[in-house]
Motif scaffolding. Structure first.
Motif, PDB file in Angstrom:
ATOM      1  N   LEU A 279       0.831  -1.192   0.000  1.00 25.16           N
ATOM      2  CA  LEU A 279       0.000   0.000   0.000  1.00 25.16           C
ATOM      3  C   LEU A 279       0.867   1.244   0.000  1.00 25.16           C
ATOM      4  N   LEU A 280       0.490   2.197  -0.817  1.00 27.43           N
ATOM      5  CA  LEU A 280       1.083   3.524  -0.755  1.00 27.43           C
ATOM      6  C   LEU A 280      -0.021   4.407  -0.214  1.00 27.43           C
ATOM      7  N   ARG A 281       0.123   4.817   1.020  1.00 28.22           N
ATOM      8  CA  ARG A 281      -0.914   5.597   1.668  1.00 28.22           C
ATOM      9  C   ARG A 281      -0.481   7.048   1.712  1.00 28.22           C
ATOM     10  N   ARG A 282      -1.314   7.894   1.140  1.00 29.66           N
ATOM     11  CA  ARG A 282      -1.020   9.318   1.139  1.00 29.66           C
ATOM     12  C   ARG A 282      -2.167  10.026   1.829  1.00 29.66           C
ATOM     13  N   LEU A 283      -1.832  10.900   2.737  1.00 31.24           N
ATOM     14  CA  LEU A 283      -2.824  11.667   3.471  1.00 31.24           C
ATOM     15  C   LEU A 283      -3.119  12.968   2.739  1.00 31.24           C
ATOM     16  N   LYS A 284      -4.260  13.564   3.050  1.00 33.22           N
ATOM     17  CA  LYS A 284      -4.642  14.812   2.406  1.00 33.22           C
ATOM     18  C   LYS A 284      -3.571  15.880   2.597  1.00 33.22           C
ATOM     19  N   VAL A 285      -2.981  15.920   3.774  1.00 33.66           N
ATOM     20  CA  VAL A 285      -1.939  16.912   4.046  1.00 33.66           C
ATOM     21  C   VAL A 285      -0.750  16.727   3.097  1.00 33.66           C
ATOM     22  N   ASP A 286      -0.513  15.500   2.641  1.00 29.36           N
ATOM     23  CA  ASP A 286       0.597  15.234   1.724  1.00 29.36           C
ATOM     24  C   ASP A 286       0.343  15.773   0.326  1.00 29.36           C
ATOM     25  N   VAL A 287      -0.917  15.842  -0.067  1.00 35.17           N
ATOM     26  CA  VAL A 287      -1.239  16.236  -1.434  1.00 35.17           C
ATOM     27  C   VAL A 287      -2.071  17.519  -1.502  1.00 35.17           C
ATOM     28  N   ALA A 288      -2.379  18.130  -0.368  1.00 33.58           N
ATOM     29  CA  ALA A 288      -3.278  19.294  -0.328  1.00 33.58           C
ATOM     30  C   ALA A 288      -2.779  20.450  -1.186  1.00 33.58           C
ATOM     31  N   ALA A 289      -1.489  20.634  -1.294  1.00 32.30           N
ATOM     32  CA  ALA A 289      -0.960  21.745  -2.078  1.00 32.30           C
ATOM     33  C   ALA A 289      -1.289  21.590  -3.561  1.00 32.30           C
ATOM     34  N   ASN A 290      -1.493  20.357  -4.001  1.00 31.10           N
ATOM     35  CA  ASN A 290      -1.767  20.088  -5.415  1.00 31.10           C
ATOM     36  C   ASN A 290      -3.255  20.000  -5.737  1.00 31.10           C
ATOM     37  N   LEU A 291      -4.112  20.082  -4.736  1.00 34.37           N
ATOM     38  CA  LEU A 291      -5.552  19.963  -4.953  1.00 34.37           C
ATOM     39  C   LEU A 291      -6.148  21.312  -5.327  1.00 34.37           C
ATOM     40  N   PRO A 292      -7.075  21.317  -6.291  1.00 32.64           N
ATOM     41  CA  PRO A 292      -7.731  22.586  -6.635  1.00 32.64           C
ATOM     42  C   PRO A 292      -8.698  23.009  -5.534  1.00 32.64           C
ATOM     43  N   LYS A 293      -9.029  24.298  -5.487  1.00 29.88           N
ATOM     44  CA  LYS A 293      -9.983  24.816  -4.520  1.00 29.88           C
ATOM     45  C   LYS A 293     -11.362  24.236  -4.805  1.00 29.88           C
ATOM     46  N   LYS A 294     -12.185  24.107  -3.781  1.00 33.25           N
ATOM     47  CA  LYS A 294     -13.555  23.611  -3.961  1.00 33.25           C
ATOM     48  C   LYS A 294     -14.402  24.649  -4.643  1.00 33.25           C
TER      49      LYS A 294
END
Length: 94
Positions: free
Chosen positions: A79-94
């Motif tokens: 498993l490669l588990r990634r948390l939201k904090v790990d990828v939040a910078a790359n997520l678009p705004k809601k």
């Protein structure tokens, strides 16, 4: 019936959803790694579930914990588990 050298799954939250779903995902990627579904239910899923009840005695809770640790050791390498904090910078705004 798929004969492949490698299999990958992209899933949202297999660990948080339920153990049978986790078994299904793992069995697709690594057939037999967690045994058959009936054996997995009896030896892993049911003890872990029983240990989560409010009125579970200490033996049931300890058994659940041991089963959960064994399960974690079996699936963690795959498993490669990634948390939201790990990828939040790359997520678009809601």
């Amino acid at each position: 019936s798929l004969r492949t050298n490698q299999r990958f799954i992209l899933s949202g939250t297999p660990i948080q959803n339920n153990l049978i779903e986790l078994w299904s995902l793992m069995d697709f990627c690594y057939p037999g790694r967690l045994g058959s579904l009936p054996v997995f239910k009896t030896e892993v899923a049911q003890p872990i579930s029983a240990g989560g009840y409010v009125h579970a005695n200490s033996l049931v809770v300890q058994t659940a914990y041991k089963c959960a640790c064994i399960l974690k050791d079996l699936v963690s390498p795959y498993l490669l588990r990634r948390l939201k904090v790990d990828v939040a910078a790359n997520l678009p705004k809601k």
